[in-house]
Design a protein around this motif. Structure first.
Motif, mmCIF file in Angstrom:
data_model
loop_
_atom_site.group_PDB
_atom_site.id
_atom_site.type_symbol
_atom_site.label_atom_id
_atom_site.label_comp_id
_atom_site.label_asym_id
_atom_site.label_seq_id
_atom_site.Cartn_x
_atom_site.Cartn_y
_atom_site.Cartn_z
ATOM 1 N N SER A 101 -21.759 15.767 -80.395
ATOM 2 C CA SER A 101 -20.633 15.336 -79.564
ATOM 3 C C SER A 101 -21.110 14.586 -78.331
ATOM 4 O O SER A 101 -20.397 13.726 -77.800
ATOM 5 C CB SER A 101 -19.777 16.538 -79.146
ATOM 6 O OG SER A 101 -20.453 17.342 -78.189
ATOM 7 N N MET A 102 -22.322 14.882 -77.855
ATOM 8 C CA MET A 102 -22.858 14.154 -76.707
ATOM 9 C C MET A 102 -23.247 12.728 -77.099
ATOM 10 O O MET A 102 -23.117 11.803 -76.301
ATOM 11 C CB MET A 102 -24.053 14.909 -76.117
ATOM 12 C CG MET A 102 -23.706 16.302 -75.602
ATOM 13 S SD MET A 102 -22.274 16.352 -74.481
ATOM 14 C CE MET A 102 -22.906 15.429 -73.071
ATOM 15 N N LEU A 103 -23.711 12.554 -78.335
ATOM 16 C CA LEU A 103 -23.922 11.186 -78.829
ATOM 17 C C LEU A 103 -22.584 10.455 -78.902
ATOM 18 O O LEU A 103 -22.495 9.255 -78.614
ATOM 19 C CB LEU A 103 -24.586 11.213 -80.205
ATOM 20 C CG LEU A 103 -26.007 11.758 -80.296
ATOM 21 C CD1 LEU A 103 -26.510 11.661 -81.729
ATOM 22 C CD2 LEU A 103 -26.955 11.042 -79.351
ATOM 23 N N GLY A 104 -21.548 11.196 -79.280
ATOM 24 C CA GLY A 104 -20.209 10.616 -79.311
ATOM 25 C C GLY A 104 -19.749 10.183 -77.927
ATOM 26 O O GLY A 104 -19.102 9.141 -77.771
ATOM 27 N N ALA A 105 -20.098 10.978 -76.910
ATOM 28 C CA ALA A 105 -19.731 10.626 -75.529
ATOM 29 C C ALA A 105 -20.425 9.334 -75.095
ATOM 30 O O ALA A 105 -19.832 8.504 -74.399
ATOM 31 C CB ALA A 105 -20.088 11.775 -74.594
ATOM 32 N N ILE A 106 -21.678 9.162 -75.523
ATOM 33 C CA ILE A 106 -22.400 7.916 -75.211
ATOM 34 C C ILE A 106 -21.707 6.729 -75.883
ATOM 35 O O ILE A 106 -21.531 5.666 -75.277
ATOM 36 C CB ILE A 106 -23.865 8.011 -75.655
ATOM 37 C CG1 ILE A 106 -24.609 9.089 -74.848
ATOM 38 C CG2 ILE A 106 -24.573 6.667 -75.513
ATOM 39 C CD1 ILE A 106 -25.990 9.409 -75.375
ATOM 40 N N ALA A 107 -21.312 6.924 -77.138
ATOM 41 C CA ALA A 107 -20.635 5.849 -77.871
ATOM 42 C C ALA A 107 -19.290 5.498 -77.232
ATOM 43 O O ALA A 107 -18.858 4.340 -77.269
ATOM 44 C CB ALA A 107 -20.433 6.267 -79.325
#
Length: 202
Positions: A131-137
């Motif tokens: 989900s943190m990768l999702g936040a970056i995206a």
């Protein structure tokens, strides 16, 4: 007797560990469903939708983290520190009191046997790290919606980049997992997504 543990993770041709690939496969349909529910990605999204997204994410973490970090066999200290930073950033954005330490459920009701508890928690944490990768995206979209009010949570995600994910993936690869542990990790990841979908209602 107990199944033999894998001391070195088997890797597929693309360099992704066998366990990581299993987790991706197990959660792919749930991931697609969640993406379709994120109002923050809609063309008409406003700052209120950003705050709503953060509020839902905060509610999800509050249900997840006390289980992930409970005894016995909590996840490593660096995972606790990362999760606590994320929780504090969300509290700043939502104007809530920031926790001084990680609240831990003394007797979490997890749908898993004690022998498979560690694998289950790693599976749940896999979804948080993803989900943190999702936040970056999502960061460029947030910057469009509110260039002068980018929340602490998204700034935190961007500042750390992919390093937390890579650290987690390395730790996951070095877990001594038997088949039961890997199956438990799959269940933990699916349950984490199911909980998220229950909160991020259509």
């Amino acid at each position: 007797g107990k199944a033999t543990c894998l001391t070195v993770s088997a890797r597929s041709k693309n360099g992704v560990s066998q366990l990581m690939q299993r987790l991706r496969t197990a959660t792919q349909p749930l991931h697609r469903e969640l993406d379709a529910r994120l109002r923050i990605s809609a063309p008409q999204a406003a700052y209120a939708d950003v705050l709503d997204h953060l509020g839902l994410f905060h509610a999800w973490l509050l249900q997840m983290l006390p289980q992930i970090h409970a005894m016995p066999d909590p996840l490593p200290a660096h995972v606790v520190e990362s999760n606590l930073r994320r929780l504090r950033a969300l509290c700043l954005d939502l104007e809530l009191p920031a926790p001084a330490y990680m609240h831990v459920d003394p007797s979490p009701a997890l749908p898993i046997s004690a022998a498979s508890l560690t694998g289950y928690r790693w599976g749940m944490q896999y979804v948080i790290e993803g989900s943190m990768l999702g936040a970056i995206a999502l960061y460029p979209r947030i910057a469009q919606i509110a260039p002068d009010r980018i929340p602490h949570f998204f700034r935190l995600a961007l500042s750390h980049g992919r390093t937390p994910w890579q650290t987690f993936a390395h730790a996951l690869d070095n877990q001594c997992q038997d088949e039961a542990g890997e199956t438990a990790a799959e269940q933990g990841a699916r349950d984490a997504f199911a909980l998220c979908l229950n909160i991020y209602h259509p």
